[in-house]
Design a protein around this motif. Structure first.
Motif, PDB file in Angstrom:
ATOM      1  N   ARG A  91       0.847  -1.191   0.000  1.00 37.06           N
ATOM      2  CA  ARG A  91       0.000   0.000   0.000  1.00 37.06           C
ATOM      3  C   ARG A  91       0.886   1.245   0.000  1.00 37.06           C
ATOM      4  O   ARG A  91       1.760   1.370   0.850  1.00 37.06           O
ATOM      5  CB  ARG A  91      -0.926  -0.017   1.202  1.00 37.06           C
ATOM      6  CG  ARG A  91      -1.933  -1.159   1.095  1.00 37.06           C
ATOM      7  CD  ARG A  91      -2.883  -1.169   2.232  1.00 37.06           C
ATOM      8  NE  ARG A  91      -2.219  -1.806   3.376  1.00 37.06           N
ATOM      9  CZ  ARG A  91      -2.825  -2.059   4.520  1.00 37.06           C
ATOM     10  NH1 ARG A  91      -4.084  -1.744   4.682  1.00 37.06           N
ATOM     11  NH2 ARG A  91      -2.175  -2.639   5.496  1.00 37.06           N
ATOM     12  N   ALA A  92       0.646   2.115  -0.963  1.00 36.33           N
ATOM     13  CA  ALA A  92       1.436   3.334  -1.092  1.00 36.33           C
ATOM     14  C   ALA A  92       0.851   4.445  -0.221  1.00 36.33           C
ATOM     15  O   ALA A  92       1.022   5.618  -0.506  1.00 36.33           O
ATOM     16  CB  ALA A  92       1.497   3.762  -2.551  1.00 36.33           C
ATOM     17  N   PRO A  97       2.978  -2.716   6.614  1.00 32.58           N
ATOM     18  CA  PRO A  97       3.988  -3.530   5.915  1.00 32.58           C
ATOM     19  C   PRO A  97       3.341  -4.258   4.738  1.00 32.58           C
ATOM     20  O   PRO A  97       2.111  -4.327   4.639  1.00 32.58           O
ATOM     21  CB  PRO A  97       4.443  -4.519   6.994  1.00 32.58           C
ATOM     22  CG  PRO A  97       3.278  -4.626   7.923  1.00 32.58           C
ATOM     23  CD  PRO A  97       2.616  -3.278   7.912  1.00 32.58           C
ATOM     24  N   PRO A  98       4.141  -4.814   3.838  1.00 30.60           N
ATOM     25  CA  PRO A  98       3.577  -5.584   2.722  1.00 30.60           C
ATOM     26  C   PRO A  98       2.693  -6.725   3.242  1.00 30.60           C
ATOM     27  O   PRO A  98       2.946  -7.298   4.293  1.00 30.60           O
ATOM     28  CB  PRO A  98       4.813  -6.132   2.007  1.00 30.60           C
ATOM     29  CG  PRO A  98       5.912  -5.203   2.393  1.00 30.60           C
ATOM     30  CD  PRO A  98       5.596  -4.744   3.769  1.00 30.60           C
ATOM     31  N   ILE A  99       1.654  -7.033   2.476  1.00 37.35           N
ATOM     32  CA  ILE A  99       0.700  -8.073   2.863  1.00 37.35           C
ATOM     33  C   ILE A  99       0.918  -9.278   1.948  1.00 37.35           C
ATOM     34  O   ILE A  99       0.865  -9.153   0.722  1.00 37.35           O
ATOM     35  CB  ILE A  99      -0.744  -7.540   2.739  1.00 37.35           C
ATOM     36  CG1 ILE A  99      -0.931  -6.387   3.724  1.00 37.35           C
ATOM     37  CG2 ILE A  99      -1.756  -8.645   2.969  1.00 37.35           C
ATOM     38  CD1 ILE A  99      -2.249  -5.653   3.557  1.00 37.35           C
ATOM     39  N   SER A 100       1.144 -10.444   2.558  1.00 45.10           N
ATOM     40  CA  SER A 100       1.364 -11.672   1.794  1.00 45.10           C
ATOM     41  C   SER A 100       0.023 -12.259   1.348  1.00 45.10           C
ATOM     42  O   SER A 100      -1.046 -11.814   1.767  1.00 45.10           O
ATOM     43  CB  SER A 100       2.101 -12.699   2.652  1.00 45.10           C
ATOM     44  OG  SER A 100       1.239 -13.160   3.684  1.00 45.10           O
ATOM     45  N   ILE A 172       0.715  -2.875  -6.168  1.00 40.53           N
ATOM     46  CA  ILE A 172       1.002  -1.644  -5.440  1.00 40.53           C
ATOM     47  C   ILE A 172      -0.263  -0.822  -5.541  1.00 40.53           C
ATOM     48  O   ILE A 172      -0.716  -0.488  -6.629  1.00 40.53           O
ATOM     49  CB  ILE A 172       2.201  -0.890  -6.029  1.00 40.53           C
ATOM     50  CG1 ILE A 172       3.446  -1.769  -5.983  1.00 40.53           C
ATOM     51  CG2 ILE A 172       2.421   0.430  -5.293  1.00 40.53           C
ATOM     52  CD1 ILE A 172       4.635  -1.196  -6.717  1.00 40.53           C
ATOM     53  N   SER A 173      -0.855  -0.516  -4.395  1.00 42.86           N
ATOM     54  CA  SER A 173      -2.161   0.128  -4.351  1.00 42.86           C
ATOM     55  C   SER A 173      -2.051   1.529  -3.757  1.00 42.86           C
ATOM     56  O   SER A 173      -1.388   1.733  -2.751  1.00 42.86           O
ATOM     57  CB  SER A 173      -3.092  -0.736  -3.487  1.00 42.86           C
ATOM     58  OG  SER A 173      -4.342  -0.127  -3.345  1.00 42.86           O
ATOM     59  N   GLN A 174      -2.729   2.464  -4.414  1.00 39.44           N
ATOM     60  CA  GLN A 174      -2.738   3.854  -3.956  1.00 39.44           C
ATOM     61  C   GLN A 174      -4.167   4.367  -3.993  1.00 39.44           C
ATOM     62  O   GLN A 174      -4.888   4.153  -4.970  1.00 39.44           O
ATOM     63  CB  GLN A 174      -1.846   4.677  -4.883  1.00 39.44           C
ATOM     64  CG  GLN A 174      -1.846   6.148  -4.577  1.00 39.44           C
ATOM     65  CD  GLN A 174      -0.893   6.894  -5.514  1.00 39.44           C
ATOM     66  OE1 GLN A 174       0.137   6.385  -5.889  1.00 39.44           O
ATOM     67  NE2 GLN A 174      -1.275   8.106  -5.867  1.00 39.44           N
ATOM     68  N   ILE A 175      -4.573   5.037  -2.949  1.00 32.17           N
ATOM     69  CA  ILE A 175      -5.906   5.639  -2.917  1.00 32.17           C
ATOM     70  C   ILE A 175      -5.926   6.799  -3.911  1.00 32.17           C
ATOM     71  O   ILE A 175      -4.990   7.588  -3.981  1.00 32.17           O
ATOM     72  CB  ILE A 175      -6.248   6.152  -1.505  1.00 32.17           C
ATOM     73  CG1 ILE A 175      -6.296   4.984  -0.518  1.00 32.17           C
ATOM     74  CG2 ILE A 175      -7.570   6.911  -1.509  1.00 32.17           C
ATOM     75  CD1 ILE A 175      -6.415   5.414   0.940  1.00 32.17           C
ATOM     76  N   ALA A 176      -7.006   6.885  -4.678  1.00 33.28           N
ATOM     77  CA  ALA A 176      -7.181   7.988  -5.619  1.00 33.28           C
ATOM     78  C   ALA A 176      -8.356   8.845  -5.147  1.00 33.28           C
ATOM     79  O   ALA A 176      -9.313   8.336  -4.573  1.00 33.28           O
ATOM     80  CB  ALA A 176      -7.446   7.443  -7.016  1.00 33.28           C
ATOM     81  N   LYS A 177      -8.285  10.139  -5.395  1.00 31.43           N
ATOM     82  CA  LYS A 177      -9.359  11.036  -4.977  1.00 31.43           C
ATOM     83  C   LYS A 177     -10.609  10.853  -5.822  1.00 31.43           C
ATOM     84  O   LYS A 177     -11.716  11.065  -5.359  1.00 31.43           O
ATOM     85  CB  LYS A 177      -8.892  12.491  -5.038  1.00 31.43           C
ATOM     86  CG  LYS A 177      -7.850  12.808  -3.997  1.00 31.43           C
ATOM     87  CD  LYS A 177      -7.445  14.258  -4.044  1.00 31.43           C
ATOM     88  CE  LYS A 177      -6.366  14.504  -2.998  1.00 31.43           C
ATOM     89  NZ  LYS A 177      -5.913  15.861  -2.967  1.00 31.43           N
ATOM     90  N   GLU A 178     -10.404  10.487  -7.081  1.00 26.07           N
ATOM     91  CA  GLU A 178     -11.531  10.282  -7.990  1.00 26.07           C
ATOM     92  C   GLU A 178     -11.108   9.270  -9.048  1.00 26.07           C
ATOM     93  O   GLU A 178      -9.924   9.000  -9.213  1.00 26.07           O
ATOM     94  CB  GLU A 178     -11.948  11.598  -8.641  1.00 26.07           C
ATOM     95  CG  GLU A 178     -10.836  12.281  -9.392  1.00 26.07           C
ATOM     96  CD  GLU A 178     -11.230  13.665  -9.871  1.00 26.07           C
ATOM     97  OE1 GLU A 178     -10.852  13.999 -10.998  1.00 26.07           O
ATOM     98  OE2 GLU A 178     -11.903  14.404  -9.139  1.00 26.07           O
TER      99      GLU A 178
END
Length: 187
Positions: A91-92, A97-100, A172-178
């Motif tokens: 998660r960015a 920590p990284p999730i297996s 690799i995951s990042q929350i986006a505003k829209e």
């Protein structure tokens, strides 16, 4: 004085001669390229490349959609089958920590009412490895936390296993505003 005049007049001749020689080499090189390239072959090769890339796009899109549908149906066995044994979710955001694979499959209290892949763009493709940028819109929540952010931008690495099935190796995951609209739509 005479030496400098002689030098300049000689250097102009040498530069002119070099220009002619280089031009002849370039013309000859162009003629050789034209003789070796058959226009039909070039078009055929380009269309095969496009077909291969579109096949990978369709296969990866199908896997991403299967993942989203499995989350909504709470079919973690389907999600597990899509995951490589060495899967890691990074998660960015936050400081987790990284999730297996086992940690991901063991998360409790998650429920998704909807999960839609809103875009997919393959940025790299190397034999049995594909790097894809996807965006997802979700309506989901976690017990004890409540509603979770609805829009995510992700970089996924997919690896084709020995059986020919694409499995996700890394996300690799990042929350986006829209939701992103400048990507290629999946519809």
């Amino acid at each position: 004085m005479n030496h400098s005049k002689h030098f300049f007049s000689t250097s102009h001749r040498i530069i002119g001669l070099l220009f002619i020689v280089v031009t002849c080499f370039l013309i000859q090189a162009c003629k050789n390229d034209k003789n070796e390239t058959n226009p039909e072959t070039k078009i055929e090769n380009e269309s095969n490349e496009i077909a291969l890339k579109s096949e990978a796009i369709e296969e990866i899109l199908a896997q991403e959609n299967a993942w989203a549908a499995a989350l909504v149906a709470n079919e973690m066995s389907t999600v597990a089958s899509l995951m490589h044994r060495d899967f890691r979710l990074i998660r960015a955001y936050g400081d987790a920590p990284p999730i297996s694979k086992d940690m991901y499959l063991g998360m409790e209290g998650m429920s998704a009412l909807s999960a839609d892949v809103t875009s997919l763009n393959i940025s790299e493709e190397l034999d049995s490895i594909v790097v894809a940028r996807i965006t997802m819109t979700l309506d989901w929540e976690q017990e004890g936390v409540g509603k979770l952010p609805p829009h995510f931008d992700m970089i996924d690495i997919w690896k084709k296993n020995d059986g020919g099935m694409w499995q996700i190796l890394s996300r690799i995951s990042q929350i986006a505003k829209e939701p992103y609209t400048d990507q290629k739509s999946t519809e």
